[in-house]
Design an enzyme around this catalytic site. Sequence first.
Site, PDB file in Angstrom:
ATOM      1  N   GLN A  97      42.881  34.146  33.286  1.00  0.00           N
ATOM      2  CA  GLN A  97      42.129  35.403  33.425  1.00  0.00           C
ATOM      3  C   GLN A  97      40.996  35.209  34.433  1.00  0.00           C
ATOM      4  O   GLN A  97      40.139  34.333  34.256  1.00  0.00           O
ATOM      5  CB  GLN A  97      41.558  35.834  32.073  1.00  0.00           C
ATOM      6  CG  GLN A  97      41.013  37.257  32.151  1.00  0.00           C
ATOM      7  CD  GLN A  97      40.424  37.746  30.852  1.00  0.00           C
ATOM      8  OE1 GLN A  97      39.613  37.057  30.230  1.00  0.00           O
ATOM      9  NE2 GLN A  97      40.806  38.942  30.442  1.00  0.00           N
ATOM     10  N   HIS A 176      40.409  40.513  35.083  1.00  0.00           N
ATOM     11  CA  HIS A 176      39.641  41.044  33.948  1.00  0.00           C
ATOM     12  C   HIS A 176      38.905  42.311  34.403  1.00  0.00           C
ATOM     13  O   HIS A 176      37.859  42.238  35.045  1.00  0.00           O
ATOM     14  CB  HIS A 176      38.640  39.989  33.479  1.00  0.00           C
ATOM     15  CG  HIS A 176      38.124  40.191  32.093  1.00  0.00           C
ATOM     16  ND1 HIS A 176      38.208  41.403  31.424  1.00  0.00           N
ATOM     17  CD2 HIS A 176      37.513  39.339  31.220  1.00  0.00           C
ATOM     18  CE1 HIS A 176      37.669  41.272  30.214  1.00  0.00           C
ATOM     19  NE2 HIS A 176      37.245  40.035  30.074  1.00  0.00           N
ATOM     20  N   HIS A 179      36.161  45.386  29.120  1.00  0.00           N
ATOM     21  CA  HIS A 179      35.016  44.904  28.340  1.00  0.00           C
ATOM     22  C   HIS A 179      33.662  44.989  29.036  1.00  0.00           C
ATOM     23  O   HIS A 179      32.789  44.149  28.802  1.00  0.00           O
ATOM     24  CB  HIS A 179      35.255  43.454  27.894  1.00  0.00           C
ATOM     25  CG  HIS A 179      36.497  43.295  27.073  1.00  0.00           C
ATOM     26  ND1 HIS A 179      37.007  42.075  26.709  1.00  0.00           N
ATOM     27  CD2 HIS A 179      37.350  44.202  26.544  1.00  0.00           C
ATOM     28  CE1 HIS A 179      38.109  42.242  26.009  1.00  0.00           C
ATOM     29  NE2 HIS A 179      38.345  43.537  25.897  1.00  0.00           N
ATOM     30  N   TYR A 181      32.713  44.391  32.100  1.00  0.00           N
ATOM     31  CA  TYR A 181      32.380  43.435  33.156  1.00  0.00           C
ATOM     32  C   TYR A 181      32.444  44.122  34.525  1.00  0.00           C
ATOM     33  O   TYR A 181      32.572  45.346  34.610  1.00  0.00           O
ATOM     34  CB  TYR A 181      33.269  42.188  33.051  1.00  0.00           C
ATOM     35  CG  TYR A 181      33.006  41.448  31.755  1.00  0.00           C
ATOM     36  CD1 TYR A 181      31.748  40.879  31.511  1.00  0.00           C
ATOM     37  CD2 TYR A 181      33.966  41.354  30.759  1.00  0.00           C
ATOM     38  CE1 TYR A 181      31.478  40.228  30.312  1.00  0.00           C
ATOM     39  CE2 TYR A 181      33.697  40.699  29.558  1.00  0.00           C
ATOM     40  CZ  TYR A 181      32.450  40.144  29.342  1.00  0.00           C
ATOM     41  OH  TYR A 181      32.173  39.507  28.155  1.00  0.00           O
ATOM     42  N   ARG A 228      43.861  43.484  33.060  1.00  0.00           N
ATOM     43  CA  ARG A 228      43.473  43.901  31.702  1.00  0.00           C
ATOM     44  C   ARG A 228      42.417  45.003  31.782  1.00  0.00           C
ATOM     45  O   ARG A 228      41.408  44.844  32.463  1.00  0.00           O
ATOM     46  CB  ARG A 228      42.897  42.712  30.932  1.00  0.00           C
ATOM     47  CG  ARG A 228      42.678  43.024  29.465  1.00  0.00           C
ATOM     48  CD  ARG A 228      42.217  41.828  28.661  1.00  0.00           C
ATOM     49  NE  ARG A 228      42.890  41.827  27.359  1.00  0.00           N
ATOM     50  CZ  ARG A 228      42.403  41.270  26.251  1.00  0.00           C
ATOM     51  NH1 ARG A 228      41.260  40.622  26.282  1.00  0.00           N
ATOM     52  NH2 ARG A 228      43.067  41.326  25.123  1.00  0.00           N
ATOM     53  N   GLY A 317      44.930  37.425  19.378  1.00  0.00           N
ATOM     54  CA  GLY A 317      43.775  36.588  19.665  1.00  0.00           C
ATOM     55  C   GLY A 317      43.458  35.688  18.484  1.00  0.00           C
ATOM     56  O   GLY A 317      43.997  34.584  18.360  1.00  0.00           O
TER      57      GLY A 317
HETATM   58  C1  LIG Z   1      36.471  33.903  20.425  1.00  0.00           C
HETATM   59  C2  LIG Z   1      36.981  35.052  21.274  1.00  0.00           C
HETATM   60  C3  LIG Z   1      36.818  35.001  22.647  1.00  0.00           C
HETATM   61  C4  LIG Z   1      37.308  36.040  23.459  1.00  0.00           C
HETATM   62  N1  LIG Z   1      37.217  35.918  24.832  1.00  0.00           N
HETATM   63  C5  LIG Z   1      37.815  36.847  25.622  1.00  0.00           C
HETATM   64  C6  LIG Z   1      37.900  36.647  27.037  1.00  0.00           C
HETATM   65  O1  LIG Z   1      37.482  35.611  27.599  1.00  0.00           O
HETATM   66  N2  LIG Z   1      38.478  37.633  27.761  1.00  0.00           N
HETATM   67  C7  LIG Z   1      38.970  38.777  27.196  1.00  0.00           C
HETATM   68  O2  LIG Z   1      39.470  39.644  27.899  1.00  0.00           O
HETATM   69  N3  LIG Z   1      38.943  38.952  25.856  1.00  0.00           N
HETATM   70  C8  LIG Z   1      38.410  38.021  25.054  1.00  0.00           C
HETATM   71  N4  LIG Z   1      38.451  38.169  23.687  1.00  0.00           N
HETATM   72  C9  LIG Z   1      39.203  39.307  23.108  1.00  0.00           C
HETATM   73  C10 LIG Z   1      40.643  38.886  22.780  1.00  0.00           C
HETATM   74  O3  LIG Z   1      41.386  38.660  23.972  1.00  0.00           O
HETATM   75  C11 LIG Z   1      41.401  39.969  21.953  1.00  0.00           C
HETATM   76  O4  LIG Z   1      41.544  41.124  22.728  1.00  0.00           O
HETATM   77  C12 LIG Z   1      40.671  40.283  20.662  1.00  0.00           C
HETATM   78  O5  LIG Z   1      40.362  39.098  19.935  1.00  0.00           O
HETATM   79  C13 LIG Z   1      41.493  41.215  19.762  1.00  0.00           C
HETATM   80  O6  LIG Z   1      42.683  40.621  19.362  1.00  0.00           O
HETATM   81  P1  LIG Z   1      42.858  39.997  17.875  1.00  0.00           P
HETATM   82  O7  LIG Z   1      42.453  41.103  16.919  1.00  0.00           O
HETATM   83  O8  LIG Z   1      44.297  39.631  17.783  1.00  0.00           O
HETATM   84  O9  LIG Z   1      41.914  38.841  17.778  1.00  0.00           O
HETATM   85  C14 LIG Z   1      37.947  37.167  22.871  1.00  0.00           C
HETATM   86  C15 LIG Z   1      38.091  37.199  21.475  1.00  0.00           C
HETATM   87  C16 LIG Z   1      37.636  36.163  20.680  1.00  0.00           C
HETATM   88  C17 LIG Z   1      37.856  36.222  19.183  1.00  0.00           C
END
Ligand SMILES: Cc1cc2nc3c(=O)[nH]c(=O)nc-3n(C[C@H](O)[C@H](O)[C@H](O)COP(=O)(O)O)c2cc1C
Length: 363
Positions: A97, A176, A179, A181, A228, A317
């Site tokens: 990413q 990316h 979110h 950014y 994304r 995630g």
């Molecule tokens: C610890 C953590 C770090 C994350 N870091 C990123 C990231 O670097 N980039 C991103 O687009 N989303 C990030 N996310 C969001 C996840 O990609 C995902 O969309 C989110 O956890 C929802 O999915 P889940 O309910 O299956 O966990 C992060 C989520 C968690 C829990």
Amino acid sequence: MLFKPFEFGELSTANRIAMAPMTRSRTNQPGDVPNQMMATYYGQRADAGLIVTEGAPISQVARGYSMTQGIYTREHIEGWKQVTEAIHQRGGKAFIQLWHVGRRSHSSITGLQPVSASALKDPDQVFGPLPEGGFGMIETETPRALSVEEIQATIGDFVQAAHNAMEAGFDGVEIHAAHGYLIDQFMRIASNQRDDQYGGSQENRMRLMLEVVEALVDAIGADKVAIRVSPHVIEGFKDSDPEIVELTLKAIAKMSRFNLAYLHFSENISRHEEVPESFRQQVREVYANPIMVAGKLTKQSANALLDKGYADFAAFGTPFVTNPDLVERMKNDWPLTEFDPDARLTLYGGDERGFTDYACYQG
Ligand SMILES: Cc1cc2nc3c(=O)[nH]c(=O)nc-3n(C[C@H](O)[C@H](O)[C@H](O)COP(=O)(O)O)c2cc1C
């Protein structure tokens, strides 16, 4: 559906389960370099059809969180090679990413004033050095607006990062644009009050995203490029944006012609609005190519999205944090290890604990 192989252009995967990008901040210091511990972690999870590795800053000013692994130095490229080798050894595929946080940063993290579409900030916190020592959440700093020349240079940084990713052995890159950014900051009214070709109308606010996509497609080929977006997420903003859903639909219609590897919707993190089924239908009316969806999915809800044709990939995630063998567990309907809220501190930074020590199902 989830366990069926997937093919599109040059990209083929063993199943339709993706590991969502998750920042875990476990780099070697100094230099924010990926290491063997990360290779072990990703290798353990390589049953996923596709792993999207955590957000990797594309330049120093693109960095918003301490200890996140970059993709802009020779050391970064060499470090990431260990990760891609570990994933490929187990037959997995890996996209990295590419991340520019824009205003969601502070000069105490980068040594540079954060940049954005406009010199505007909302209340927001990121992970950085605390004045009293150590690391923790700190308030972001007001950014300065990028000049048009600097926007072109930023697109150049994305291109260089994509070339670096190819050299590091990745199968592709995920831009990316979610979110809150940098790219999202250009798209939303509250953070973009420019009066040049990158601000004002919806066409102008989506310009940076489309230019980044086109530049990367030209540089490394469309089947190695994904993006994304998160139009229903309010991360990094005080309020939701009245036009972001409409703007996103128009932008993805324009992106159709590129035949990207996949378009990824992040739906369910922090503050968000529920995604109505009508949105999924509208997306399919303008976008026929592969789609990935992430956000609190289960095996059942993921299969339902795939069966209805709303998605081709389901990304998980948190379930991948605690279940390195998530694919096998889902296939066999074995119970999942739930995330223990007491382990929150092991999500970002630290050592093997809460990272590579989650066990596979023992029966
Ligand atoms: C610890 C953590 C770090 C994350 N870091 C990123 C990231 O670097 N980039 C991103 O687009 N989303 C990030 N996310 C969001 C996840 O990609 C995902 O969309 C989110 O956890 C929802 O999915 P889940 O309910 O299956 O966990 C992060 C989520 C968690 C829990």
